[in-house]
Design a protein around this motif. Sequence first.
Motif, mmCIF file in Angstrom:
data_model
loop_
_atom_site.group_PDB
_atom_site.id
_atom_site.type_symbol
_atom_site.label_atom_id
_atom_site.label_comp_id
_atom_site.label_asym_id
_atom_site.label_seq_id
_atom_site.Cartn_x
_atom_site.Cartn_y
_atom_site.Cartn_z
ATOM 1 N N VAL A 83 0.840 -1.199 0.000
ATOM 2 C CA VAL A 83 0.000 0.000 0.000
ATOM 3 C C VAL A 83 0.872 1.245 0.000
ATOM 4 O O VAL A 83 0.383 2.367 -0.110
ATOM 5 N N ALA A 84 2.177 1.026 0.121
ATOM 6 C CA ALA A 84 3.149 2.115 0.108
ATOM 7 C C ALA A 84 4.425 1.605 -0.554
ATOM 8 O O ALA A 84 4.601 0.398 -0.749
ATOM 9 N N LEU A 85 5.304 2.535 -0.888
ATOM 10 C CA LEU A 85 6.607 2.201 -1.436
ATOM 11 C C LEU A 85 7.596 3.232 -0.934
ATOM 12 O O LEU A 85 7.373 4.447 -1.092
ATOM 13 N N ASP A 86 8.660 2.744 -0.273
ATOM 14 C CA ASP A 86 9.663 3.647 0.306
ATOM 15 C C ASP A 86 9.032 4.671 1.244
ATOM 16 O O ASP A 86 9.438 5.839 1.292
ATOM 17 N N GLY A 87 8.012 4.239 1.980
ATOM 18 C CA GLY A 87 7.409 5.101 2.982
ATOM 19 C C GLY A 87 6.362 6.060 2.466
ATOM 20 O O GLY A 87 5.808 6.850 3.242
ATOM 21 N N LYS A 88 6.033 6.000 1.180
ATOM 22 C CA LYS A 88 5.007 6.875 0.613
ATOM 23 C C LYS A 88 3.839 6.029 0.125
ATOM 24 O O LYS A 88 4.031 5.056 -0.596
ATOM 25 N N PRO A 89 2.605 6.393 0.508
ATOM 26 C CA PRO A 89 1.447 5.553 0.187
ATOM 27 C C PRO A 89 0.940 5.766 -1.236
ATOM 28 O O PRO A 89 1.138 6.820 -1.848
ATOM 29 N N PHE A 90 0.262 4.747 -1.753
ATOM 30 C CA PHE A 90 -0.412 4.841 -3.038
ATOM 31 C C PHE A 90 -1.819 5.423 -2.896
ATOM 32 O O PHE A 90 -2.464 5.718 -3.902
ATOM 33 N N TYR A 91 -2.299 5.544 -1.680
ATOM 34 C CA TYR A 91 -3.660 6.021 -1.426
ATOM 35 C C TYR A 91 -3.600 7.339 -0.648
ATOM 36 O O TYR A 91 -2.578 7.641 -0.022
ATOM 37 N N PRO A 92 -4.668 8.149 -0.650
ATOM 38 C CA PRO A 92 -4.673 9.382 0.144
ATOM 39 C C PRO A 92 -4.556 9.061 1.623
ATOM 40 O O PRO A 92 -5.363 8.329 2.178
ATOM 41 N N SER A 93 -3.529 9.609 2.266
ATOM 42 C CA SER A 93 -3.203 9.220 3.637
ATOM 43 C C SER A 93 -2.810 10.426 4.469
ATOM 44 O O SER A 93 -2.293 11.423 3.950
ATOM 45 N N GLN A 94 -3.034 10.292 5.766
ATOM 46 C CA GLN A 94 -2.578 11.304 6.722
ATOM 47 C C GLN A 94 -1.161 11.019 7.195
ATOM 48 O O GLN A 94 -0.572 11.824 7.914
ATOM 49 N N ILE A 95 -0.602 9.896 6.789
ATOM 50 C CA ILE A 95 0.703 9.481 7.288
ATOM 51 C C ILE A 95 1.836 10.138 6.522
ATOM 52 O O ILE A 95 2.832 10.579 7.108
ATOM 53 N N ALA A 96 1.717 10.207 5.213
ATOM 54 C CA ALA A 96 2.775 10.750 4.357
ATOM 55 C C ALA A 96 2.159 11.179 3.033
ATOM 56 O O ALA A 96 1.051 10.752 2.686
ATOM 57 N N PRO A 97 2.866 12.031 2.267
ATOM 58 C CA PRO A 97 2.345 12.438 0.957
ATOM 59 C C PRO A 97 2.169 11.246 0.026
ATOM 60 O O PRO A 97 2.982 10.318 0.021
ATOM 61 N N GLN A 98 1.102 11.275 -0.757
ATOM 62 C CA GLN A 98 0.771 10.178 -1.669
ATOM 63 C C GLN A 98 1.693 10.176 -2.886
ATOM 64 O O GLN A 98 2.100 11.225 -3.384
ATOM 65 N N ILE A 99 2.019 8.985 -3.374
ATOM 66 C CA ILE A 99 2.755 8.850 -4.619
ATOM 67 C C ILE A 99 1.860 9.321 -5.763
ATOM 68 O O ILE A 99 0.721 8.879 -5.887
ATOM 69 N N PRO A 100 2.329 10.233 -6.604
ATOM 70 C CA PRO A 100 1.486 10.728 -7.709
ATOM 71 C C PRO A 100 1.125 9.606 -8.676
ATOM 72 O O PRO A 100 1.985 8.845 -9.114
ATOM 73 N N MET A 101 -0.144 9.490 -8.976
ATOM 74 C CA MET A 101 -0.651 8.475 -9.897
ATOM 75 C C MET A 101 -1.693 9.126 -10.800
ATOM 76 O O MET A 101 -2.174 10.221 -10.536
ATOM 77 N N GLY A 102 -2.080 8.417 -11.853
ATOM 78 C CA GLY A 102 -3.105 8.924 -12.748
ATOM 79 C C GLY A 102 -4.503 8.771 -12.203
ATOM 80 O O GLY A 102 -5.474 9.215 -12.817
ATOM 81 N N CYS A 103 -4.621 8.155 -11.060
ATOM 82 C CA CYS A 103 -5.897 7.908 -10.393
ATOM 83 C C CYS A 103 -5.805 8.489 -8.988
ATOM 84 O O CYS A 103 -4.810 8.285 -8.286
ATOM 85 N N GLU A 104 -6.824 9.200 -8.575
ATOM 86 C CA GLU A 104 -6.799 9.868 -7.269
ATOM 87 C C GLU A 104 -6.649 8.883 -6.123
ATOM 88 O O GLU A 104 -5.922 9.146 -5.164
ATOM 89 N N ASP A 105 -7.312 7.744 -6.219
ATOM 90 C CA ASP A 105 -7.250 6.737 -5.166
ATOM 91 C C ASP A 105 -7.238 5.348 -5.803
ATOM 92 O O ASP A 105 -8.285 4.693 -5.935
ATOM 93 N N PRO A 106 -6.072 4.855 -6.222
ATOM 94 C CA PRO A 106 -6.005 3.545 -6.870
ATOM 95 C C PRO A 106 -6.522 2.400 -6.001
ATOM 96 O O PRO A 106 -7.103 1.441 -6.516
ATOM 97 N N LEU A 107 -6.297 2.497 -4.690
ATOM 98 C CA LEU A 107 -6.745 1.423 -3.800
ATOM 99 C C LEU A 107 -8.269 1.317 -3.803
ATOM 100 O O LEU A 107 -8.837 0.221 -3.875
ATOM 101 N N GLU A 108 -8.930 2.459 -3.751
ATOM 102 C CA GLU A 108 -10.389 2.471 -3.837
ATOM 103 C C GLU A 108 -10.860 1.937 -5.180
ATOM 104 O O GLU A 108 -11.815 1.148 -5.252
#
Length: 355
Positions: free
Chosen positions: A92-117
């Motif tokens: 759900v993350a890579l190198d400490g940055k999440p693929f989804y909108p998170s309060q933990i760290a900035p999201q990895i930029p993707m072409g989809c706002e929330d790929p996990l959803e």
Amino acid sequence: MRRRDFIKYLGLGGVAMLAMPQSIRANSSAVAVPSSCKKLKPISGSWFEFRHSASEGGNWNKALTHFTADQWRRKIFEMREIGMEYLVMMGVALDGKPFYPSQIAPQIPMGCEDPLEAVLAAADECGIKFFVSNDFWGELDAYTMMIDKGVQKLRFRSMEEVAQKYSHHESFYGWYFPNEAQLQPYFIDECVKYVNDCADFAQRLTPNCVNLIAPYFIKEARFDEYFVRQLEKMNIDIIAYQDGVGVNHTALEDSARFYEILYKAHEKASRARLWADMELFYFEDGDGGNLLPADFNKRIIRQMENISPFVDKILCYQYIGIMNKPGTDIIAGHPDSLRLYEQYSAWYNQYKNKK
């Protein structure tokens, strides 16, 4: 990412092995193939990634990064069409940055706002079950992430966040704990604790979850009292051992023998279900570089033949990047991935018609 680059702590297992009595270290004799398991099993699921390491995923990372929510949805349906019932999310993350909108760290930029959803919603529609990852919130070193208290804090915080945001999905079947353990020939104690800590926390958040791990280096597998006791101690529902053929840990002709050993140990432990994590790839440069699709007729069908008698399910690593349905706008991978799709699809359609 190099999902099996964790051999650096091999020595820990060697020390443990030397401490074992000779009577425990010895393998017992082989058993006959279980009569109920002789039928060739199809690929029931796959590992799943939003992004792979740059060193290995050069053929598909760029395409995946730009996938829209609709393209992710159609990719999920594409996998279901070819018989995939389970998907195992690598991270759900890579190198400490999440693929989804998170309060933990900035999201990895993707072409989809929330790929996990997007993928979980698609899986809801088509009946796929997801094992959702609880990492990677630290450096890609399995042993370090197992014992690092800071990573554990982030991991559990993320699990709380992911459960709150996504566990309402029917497709949220369980969790995958991705810090992969190497059989040396046993699990190191730190791994047993890591698995049990993750499982305890997961069950508090999602009480009905089904949890999975995927150890590697099966050529070291032993059927003895010590390994059986370890399996009995581990609070895990499914263990899907990597067959190691793609990364050249396992010779193709030897994998059946290793899964037979694992089958015997799991049968005696009567705890975790035994699945397989079958590798569909080979390395472009022999032992490194981009992952390329293996040939179904020359290699993969033989892997399936070796594994099928001993496991409940065969999952693969992985559909994303290694198989692609031709004639779509969601192709992400080497051109040979279309050939592999066509080869496996032809076999799978014959399998379905014979059932």
